[in-house]
Design an enzyme around this catalytic site. Structure first.
Site: not given
Length: 377
Positions: A168, A206, A358
Protein backbone atom coordinates in the site's frame (compact mmCIF):
# COMPACT_ATOMS: atom_id res chain seq x y z
CA UNK A 1 -4.25 5.15 -0.16
CA UNK A 2 -4.80 7.28 -3.22
CA UNK A 3 -8.32 7.73 -4.48
CA UNK A 4 -7.59 5.65 -7.57
CA UNK A 5 -6.37 2.68 -5.61
CA UNK A 6 -8.34 -0.37 -4.61
CA UNK A 7 -8.85 0.74 -1.04
CA UNK A 8 -7.55 -2.41 0.54
CA UNK A 9 -7.45 -1.95 4.29
CA UNK A 10 -5.81 -4.48 6.57
CA UNK A 11 -5.81 -4.24 10.33
CA UNK A 12 -4.13 -6.09 13.14
CA UNK A 13 -1.77 -8.99 12.74
CA UNK A 14 -4.16 -11.44 11.15
CA UNK A 15 -7.40 -9.94 9.99
CA UNK A 16 -9.00 -11.72 7.08
CA UNK A 17 -12.08 -11.32 4.98
CA UNK A 18 -13.41 -14.81 5.33
CA UNK A 19 -16.45 -16.66 4.20
CA UNK A 20 -17.48 -20.15 3.66
CA UNK A 21 -20.75 -21.98 3.24
CA UNK A 22 -22.99 -22.15 0.26
CA UNK A 23 -22.38 -20.54 -3.08
CA UNK A 24 -25.23 -18.55 -4.54
CA UNK A 25 -25.37 -19.07 -8.27
CA UNK A 26 -28.01 -16.42 -8.95
CA UNK A 27 -25.26 -14.12 -10.20
CA UNK A 28 -27.55 -12.58 -12.75
CA UNK A 29 -29.19 -10.31 -10.22
CA UNK A 30 -27.50 -7.28 -8.79
CA UNK A 31 -28.37 -6.08 -5.35
CA UNK A 32 -27.90 -6.97 -1.70
CA UNK A 33 -25.85 -10.10 -1.27
CA UNK A 34 -23.66 -11.38 1.53
CA UNK A 35 -20.23 -12.37 2.70
CA UNK A 36 -18.15 -12.29 5.77
CA UNK A 37 -14.83 -11.83 7.48
CA UNK A 38 -12.62 -13.50 10.03
CA UNK A 39 -9.56 -13.06 12.10
CA UNK A 40 -7.10 -15.63 10.90
CA UNK A 41 -5.32 -15.82 14.24
CA UNK A 42 -8.55 -17.41 15.52
CA UNK A 43 -8.46 -20.22 12.99
CA UNK A 44 -7.41 -23.68 14.17
CA UNK A 45 -3.71 -24.31 13.70
CA UNK A 46 -2.71 -27.88 12.94
CA UNK A 47 0.69 -28.71 14.42
CA UNK A 48 3.31 -29.71 11.92
CA UNK A 49 6.86 -30.90 12.57
CA UNK A 50 8.18 -28.18 10.29
CA UNK A 51 6.30 -25.51 12.27
CA UNK A 52 7.13 -26.52 15.82
CA UNK A 53 10.56 -24.88 15.79
CA UNK A 54 11.28 -21.23 14.97
CA UNK A 55 11.95 -20.57 11.29
CA UNK A 56 15.55 -20.01 10.27
CA UNK A 57 16.61 -16.44 9.74
CA UNK A 58 15.91 -15.18 6.25
CA UNK A 59 18.67 -13.22 4.50
CA UNK A 60 18.28 -9.50 4.14
CA UNK A 61 18.04 -8.10 0.66
CA UNK A 62 21.43 -6.40 0.39
CA UNK A 63 21.91 -7.54 -3.18
CA UNK A 64 18.70 -8.30 -5.04
CA UNK A 65 18.77 -11.14 -7.54
CA UNK A 66 17.96 -9.97 -11.04
CA UNK A 67 14.39 -10.43 -12.29
CA UNK A 68 15.72 -12.93 -14.82
CA UNK A 69 17.24 -15.03 -12.07
CA UNK A 70 14.00 -14.99 -10.09
CA UNK A 71 11.99 -16.19 -13.07
CA UNK A 72 14.15 -19.25 -13.70
CA UNK A 73 11.55 -21.92 -12.96
CA UNK A 74 10.58 -24.92 -15.08
CA UNK A 75 7.54 -24.60 -17.32
CA UNK A 76 4.63 -26.75 -16.06
CA UNK A 77 4.14 -30.06 -17.76
CA UNK A 78 1.16 -30.65 -20.07
CA UNK A 79 -0.30 -32.88 -17.39
CA UNK A 80 -0.30 -30.04 -14.87
CA UNK A 81 -1.91 -27.63 -17.31
CA UNK A 82 -4.68 -30.09 -18.21
CA UNK A 83 -5.37 -30.67 -14.52
CA UNK A 84 -5.94 -26.95 -14.06
CA UNK A 85 -8.24 -26.75 -17.05
CA UNK A 86 -10.22 -29.73 -15.78
CA UNK A 87 -10.62 -28.07 -12.39
CA UNK A 88 -12.51 -25.19 -14.01
CA UNK A 89 -15.35 -27.50 -14.99
CA UNK A 90 -15.48 -29.62 -11.82
CA UNK A 91 -15.84 -26.86 -9.19
CA UNK A 92 -19.02 -27.25 -7.16
CA UNK A 93 -19.20 -23.87 -5.41
CA UNK A 94 -17.40 -21.39 -3.21
CA UNK A 95 -16.42 -22.06 0.38
CA UNK A 96 -17.82 -19.96 3.24
CA UNK A 97 -15.77 -20.02 6.39
CA UNK A 98 -17.74 -20.54 9.62
CA UNK A 99 -15.95 -17.83 11.63
CA UNK A 100 -16.00 -14.11 10.94
CA UNK A 101 -16.33 -10.64 12.38
CA UNK A 102 -19.86 -10.34 11.05
CA UNK A 103 -20.92 -13.63 12.67
CA UNK A 104 -19.32 -12.52 15.94
CA UNK A 105 -21.45 -9.38 15.77
CA UNK A 106 -24.63 -11.32 14.95
CA UNK A 107 -24.12 -13.69 17.88
CA UNK A 108 -23.44 -10.81 20.26
CA UNK A 109 -26.46 -8.72 19.17
CA UNK A 110 -29.49 -11.05 18.94
CA UNK A 111 -31.95 -8.22 19.50
CA UNK A 112 -30.49 -5.66 17.11
CA UNK A 113 -33.12 -4.68 14.48
CA UNK A 114 -30.44 -4.77 11.77
CA UNK A 115 -29.46 -8.35 12.50
CA UNK A 116 -31.79 -10.18 10.11
CA UNK A 117 -30.77 -8.09 7.10
CA UNK A 118 -27.05 -8.36 7.86
CA UNK A 119 -27.28 -12.09 8.59
CA UNK A 120 -29.16 -12.99 5.41
CA UNK A 121 -27.54 -10.61 2.95
CA UNK A 122 -23.94 -10.51 4.19
CA UNK A 123 -23.15 -13.36 6.58
CA UNK A 124 -24.85 -15.92 4.37
CA UNK A 125 -22.52 -15.61 1.38
CA UNK A 126 -18.97 -16.81 0.73
CA UNK A 127 -16.12 -14.31 0.84
CA UNK A 128 -12.35 -14.36 0.62
CA UNK A 129 -9.91 -15.29 3.38
CA UNK A 130 -7.12 -12.75 3.78
CA UNK A 131 -3.63 -13.53 5.12
CA UNK A 132 -2.21 -10.14 6.02
CA UNK A 133 0.53 -10.79 8.54
CA UNK A 134 4.05 -11.99 7.89
CA UNK A 135 4.27 -14.88 10.37
CA UNK A 136 6.32 -17.65 8.75
CA UNK A 137 5.98 -20.09 11.64
CA UNK A 138 2.18 -20.38 11.33
CA UNK A 139 1.26 -19.49 7.75
CA UNK A 140 1.31 -23.06 6.40
CA UNK A 141 -1.03 -24.30 9.12
CA UNK A 142 -3.39 -21.33 8.77
CA UNK A 143 -3.68 -21.81 5.02
CA UNK A 144 -4.10 -25.57 5.45
CA UNK A 145 -6.93 -25.03 7.96
CA UNK A 146 -8.93 -23.18 5.31
CA UNK A 147 -8.10 -25.33 2.30
CA UNK A 148 -8.71 -28.61 4.11
CA UNK A 149 -12.09 -27.38 5.36
CA UNK A 150 -13.02 -26.36 1.83
CA UNK A 151 -11.93 -29.71 0.43
CA UNK A 152 -13.97 -31.56 3.04
CA UNK A 153 -17.08 -29.72 1.82
CA UNK A 154 -16.22 -30.02 -1.86
CA UNK A 155 -16.08 -26.23 -2.04
CA UNK A 156 -13.50 -23.77 -3.41
CA UNK A 157 -11.81 -21.39 -0.94
CA UNK A 158 -10.73 -17.94 -2.07
CA UNK A 159 -7.40 -16.97 -0.49
CA UNK A 160 -5.75 -13.54 -0.49
CA UNK A 161 -2.03 -13.45 0.35
CA UNK A 162 -1.37 -9.82 1.27
CA UNK A 163 2.15 -9.49 2.63
CA UNK A 164 4.24 -7.96 -0.18
CA UNK A 165 6.93 -5.55 1.12
CA UNK A 166 6.03 -1.84 0.88
CA UNK A 167 2.39 -2.86 0.83
CA UNK A 168 0.00 0.00 0.00
CA UNK A 169 3.00 2.32 -0.49
CA UNK A 170 2.91 3.18 3.20
CA UNK A 171 -0.82 4.00 3.25
CA UNK A 172 -3.61 2.70 5.52
CA UNK A 173 -2.57 -0.92 4.88
CA UNK A 174 1.17 -0.48 5.17
CA UNK A 175 3.17 -3.48 6.30
CA UNK A 176 4.02 -6.82 4.84
CA UNK A 177 7.21 -8.86 4.83
CA UNK A 178 10.44 -7.03 5.69
CA UNK A 179 11.97 -7.64 2.25
CA UNK A 180 11.43 -9.72 -0.87
CA UNK A 181 13.67 -12.57 0.27
CA UNK A 182 11.51 -12.94 3.37
CA UNK A 183 8.40 -12.65 1.19
CA UNK A 184 9.61 -15.40 -1.16
CA UNK A 185 10.17 -17.68 1.84
CA UNK A 186 6.71 -16.80 3.20
CA UNK A 187 5.14 -17.67 -0.15
CA UNK A 188 6.89 -21.06 -0.06
CA UNK A 189 5.22 -21.76 3.28
CA UNK A 190 1.90 -20.36 2.09
CA UNK A 191 1.98 -22.71 -0.91
CA UNK A 192 2.75 -25.66 1.33
CA UNK A 193 -0.71 -25.25 2.90
CA UNK A 194 -2.68 -25.30 -0.36
CA UNK A 195 -3.15 -29.05 -0.48
CA UNK A 196 -4.24 -30.70 -3.73
CA UNK A 197 -7.77 -29.39 -4.20
CA UNK A 198 -9.00 -26.42 -6.17
CA UNK A 199 -8.40 -23.02 -4.62
CA UNK A 200 -8.60 -19.49 -6.01
CA UNK A 201 -5.69 -17.23 -5.06
CA UNK A 202 -6.15 -13.46 -5.39
CA UNK A 203 -2.48 -12.61 -5.34
CA UNK A 204 -1.56 -9.37 -3.56
CA UNK A 205 -4.19 -6.69 -4.25
CA UNK A 206 -2.66 -3.37 -5.41
CA UNK A 207 0.76 -4.97 -5.89
CA UNK A 208 0.84 -4.27 -9.64
CA UNK A 209 -1.57 -1.37 -10.15
CA UNK A 210 -0.05 0.63 -7.28
CA UNK A 211 3.58 -0.08 -8.13
CA UNK A 212 4.36 3.41 -9.46
CA UNK A 213 5.43 4.35 -5.95
CA UNK A 214 8.47 2.08 -6.43
CA UNK A 215 11.65 2.81 -8.35
CA UNK A 216 12.12 0.97 -11.65
CA UNK A 217 14.50 -1.49 -9.99
CA UNK A 218 12.23 -2.07 -7.01
CA UNK A 219 9.28 -2.59 -9.33
CA UNK A 220 11.20 -5.16 -11.41
CA UNK A 221 12.17 -7.05 -8.27
CA UNK A 222 8.59 -7.01 -6.98
CA UNK A 223 7.26 -8.28 -10.30
CA UNK A 224 9.85 -11.06 -10.32
CA UNK A 225 8.72 -12.14 -6.84
CA UNK A 226 5.08 -12.10 -7.92
CA UNK A 227 5.85 -14.25 -10.96
CA UNK A 228 7.74 -16.62 -8.70
CA UNK A 229 4.82 -16.71 -6.25
CA UNK A 230 2.43 -17.90 -8.93
CA UNK A 231 4.82 -20.61 -10.11
CA UNK A 232 5.43 -21.85 -6.56
CA UNK A 233 1.70 -22.10 -5.85
CA UNK A 234 0.96 -23.94 -9.08
CA UNK A 235 3.84 -26.32 -8.52
CA UNK A 236 2.56 -27.01 -4.99
CA UNK A 237 -1.07 -27.47 -6.08
CA UNK A 238 -1.73 -28.01 -9.80
CA UNK A 239 -5.43 -27.29 -9.18
CA UNK A 240 -4.70 -23.81 -7.77
CA UNK A 241 -6.00 -20.89 -9.83
CA UNK A 242 -3.85 -17.78 -9.38
CA UNK A 243 -5.02 -14.33 -10.45
CA UNK A 244 -2.96 -11.13 -10.70
CA UNK A 245 -3.76 -7.53 -9.84
CA UNK A 246 -5.36 -5.57 -12.70
CA UNK A 247 -6.49 -2.64 -10.54
CA UNK A 248 -9.90 -1.51 -11.74
CA UNK A 249 -11.64 0.20 -14.63
CA UNK A 250 -11.21 3.69 -13.17
CA UNK A 251 -7.45 3.47 -12.82
CA UNK A 252 -4.79 2.64 -15.44
CA UNK A 253 -5.38 2.16 -19.16
CA UNK A 254 -5.67 -1.54 -20.09
CA UNK A 255 -2.48 -1.54 -22.19
CA UNK A 256 -0.41 0.02 -19.41
CA UNK A 257 -1.76 -2.39 -16.83
CA UNK A 258 -1.20 -5.34 -19.15
CA UNK A 259 2.43 -4.37 -19.71
CA UNK A 260 3.08 -4.47 -15.97
CA UNK A 261 1.13 -7.70 -15.63
CA UNK A 262 3.33 -9.37 -18.25
CA UNK A 263 6.39 -8.41 -16.23
CA UNK A 264 4.75 -9.89 -13.12
CA UNK A 265 4.09 -13.27 -14.77
CA UNK A 266 0.37 -12.90 -15.44
CA UNK A 267 0.66 -13.92 -19.11
CA UNK A 268 2.37 -17.24 -18.34
CA UNK A 269 0.50 -20.49 -17.78
CA UNK A 270 3.33 -21.45 -15.42
CA UNK A 271 2.22 -18.84 -12.90
CA UNK A 272 -1.19 -17.43 -13.82
CA UNK A 273 -4.83 -18.14 -14.59
CA UNK A 274 -5.52 -14.49 -15.37
CA UNK A 275 -6.33 -11.26 -13.54
CA UNK A 276 -8.57 -9.84 -10.83
CA UNK A 277 -10.08 -6.38 -10.59
CA UNK A 278 -12.14 -4.02 -8.43
CA UNK A 279 -10.90 -5.36 -5.08
CA UNK A 280 -12.37 -3.16 -2.34
CA UNK A 281 -13.70 -0.77 -4.98
CA UNK A 282 -17.10 0.13 -6.40
CA UNK A 283 -17.01 0.11 -10.19
CA UNK A 284 -19.93 -1.63 -11.89
CA UNK A 285 -19.67 -5.22 -13.01
CA UNK A 286 -20.32 -4.18 -16.62
CA UNK A 287 -17.43 -1.70 -16.52
CA UNK A 288 -15.14 -4.30 -14.99
CA UNK A 289 -16.07 -6.97 -17.53
CA UNK A 290 -15.21 -4.62 -20.40
CA UNK A 291 -12.02 -3.47 -18.71
CA UNK A 292 -10.81 -6.97 -17.82
CA UNK A 293 -11.41 -8.21 -21.34
CA UNK A 294 -9.38 -5.28 -22.69
CA UNK A 295 -6.56 -6.07 -20.25
CA UNK A 296 -6.62 -9.74 -21.27
CA UNK A 297 -6.55 -8.77 -24.96
CA UNK A 298 -3.45 -6.64 -24.35
CA UNK A 299 -1.90 -9.23 -22.07
CA UNK A 300 -1.92 -12.07 -24.57
CA UNK A 301 -0.83 -15.39 -23.16
CA UNK A 302 -2.65 -18.72 -23.37
CA UNK A 303 -6.31 -18.63 -24.42
CA UNK A 304 -7.52 -20.00 -21.07
CA UNK A 305 -6.62 -16.86 -19.10
CA UNK A 306 -9.67 -15.24 -17.49
CA UNK A 307 -10.68 -12.70 -14.87
CA UNK A 308 -12.39 -12.59 -11.49
CA UNK A 309 -14.20 -9.48 -10.27
CA UNK A 310 -14.85 -8.24 -6.74
CA UNK A 311 -18.56 -7.44 -6.69
CA UNK A 312 -18.92 -7.02 -2.95
CA UNK A 313 -19.81 -3.32 -2.91
CA UNK A 314 -20.45 -2.33 -6.53
CA UNK A 315 -24.23 -2.57 -6.75
CA UNK A 316 -24.60 1.19 -7.27
CA UNK A 317 -21.28 1.75 -9.01
CA UNK A 318 -18.50 4.12 -7.96
CA UNK A 319 -19.23 7.55 -6.44
CA UNK A 320 -19.09 10.36 -8.97
CA UNK A 321 -16.70 12.31 -6.77
CA UNK A 322 -14.18 9.46 -6.58
CA UNK A 323 -14.58 8.99 -2.82
CA UNK A 324 -13.07 5.65 -1.76
CA UNK A 325 -13.39 5.60 2.02
CA UNK A 326 -16.72 4.09 3.08
CA UNK A 327 -18.68 6.30 0.65
CA UNK A 328 -22.39 6.80 1.18
CA UNK A 329 -24.98 5.46 -1.22
CA UNK A 330 -23.21 2.21 -2.14
CA UNK A 331 -24.82 -1.23 -2.11
CA UNK A 332 -23.97 -4.88 -2.34
CA UNK A 333 -23.22 -6.25 -5.79
CA UNK A 334 -23.76 -9.60 -7.49
CA UNK A 335 -23.58 -12.67 -5.31
CA UNK A 336 -20.32 -14.63 -5.33
CA UNK A 337 -20.39 -17.40 -7.91
CA UNK A 338 -18.20 -19.52 -10.17
CA UNK A 339 -20.90 -19.43 -12.86
CA UNK A 340 -20.99 -15.97 -14.44
CA UNK A 341 -22.29 -16.80 -17.90
CA UNK A 342 -19.78 -14.28 -19.25
CA UNK A 343 -16.94 -15.24 -21.56
CA UNK A 344 -13.48 -14.93 -19.96
CA UNK A 345 -15.03 -13.94 -16.61
CA UNK A 346 -14.31 -16.90 -14.34
CA UNK A 347 -16.03 -15.73 -11.15
CA UNK A 348 -17.70 -12.95 -9.25
CA UNK A 349 -16.19 -12.88 -5.77
CA UNK A 350 -16.61 -11.00 -2.55
CA UNK A 351 -12.97 -10.25 -1.87
CA UNK A 352 -13.64 -7.28 0.39
CA UNK A 353 -16.14 -8.14 3.11
CA UNK A 354 -19.16 -5.82 2.94
CA UNK A 355 -19.33 -3.98 6.24
CA UNK A 356 -15.61 -3.92 6.94
CA UNK A 357 -14.67 -0.27 7.15
CA UNK A 358 -12.08 1.45 4.97
CA UNK A 359 -11.34 3.66 7.97
CA UNK A 360 -14.02 6.37 7.87
CA UNK A 361 -17.14 4.69 9.27
CA UNK A 362 -15.09 2.66 11.74
CA UNK A 363 -11.59 1.49 12.50
CA UNK A 364 -9.83 0.27 9.33
CA UNK A 365 -10.61 -3.37 8.63
CA UNK A 366 -13.15 -3.78 11.42
CA UNK A 367 -16.76 -4.81 10.94
CA UNK A 368 -19.03 -1.78 11.24
CA UNK A 369 -22.72 -2.74 11.52
CA UNK A 370 -24.10 0.65 10.46
CA UNK A 371 -22.07 0.51 7.26
CA UNK A 372 -23.01 -3.13 6.63
CA UNK A 373 -26.68 -2.35 7.08
CA UNK A 374 -26.53 0.61 4.69
CA UNK A 375 -24.95 -1.61 2.05
CA UNK A 376 -27.40 -4.47 2.54
CA UNK A 377 -30.82 -2.86 2.95
Amino acid sequence: MAAAASVVVAVGTATGLLTALGDDDDAGRAGPQASRSVRLDALPVSPSPSLTSPPSAEPSRSASPSPTARRATPTPSPKRTSARQESRSTATGLYRHPDSQVLDWIRAHPGDPRQDVIASRIAGHPAAVWFTDHTPATITARVRAVTSAGAAQGRVPVLVPYAIPDRDCGGHSEGGAPDLDAYDAWIDRFAAGLGSGEVIVVLEPDSVAQSECLSAGERADRFASLARAGRVMKDADPAARVYYDAGHSGWHAPAKQADWLKQAGAASAASSDGVFSNVSNFHTTADEVAYDRAVLDSLGGPPGLGAVIDTSRNGNGAPADGEWCDPDGRSLGRAPTLTTGMGRIDAYLWVKLPGESDGCRGEPGTFTPSYAYDLAR
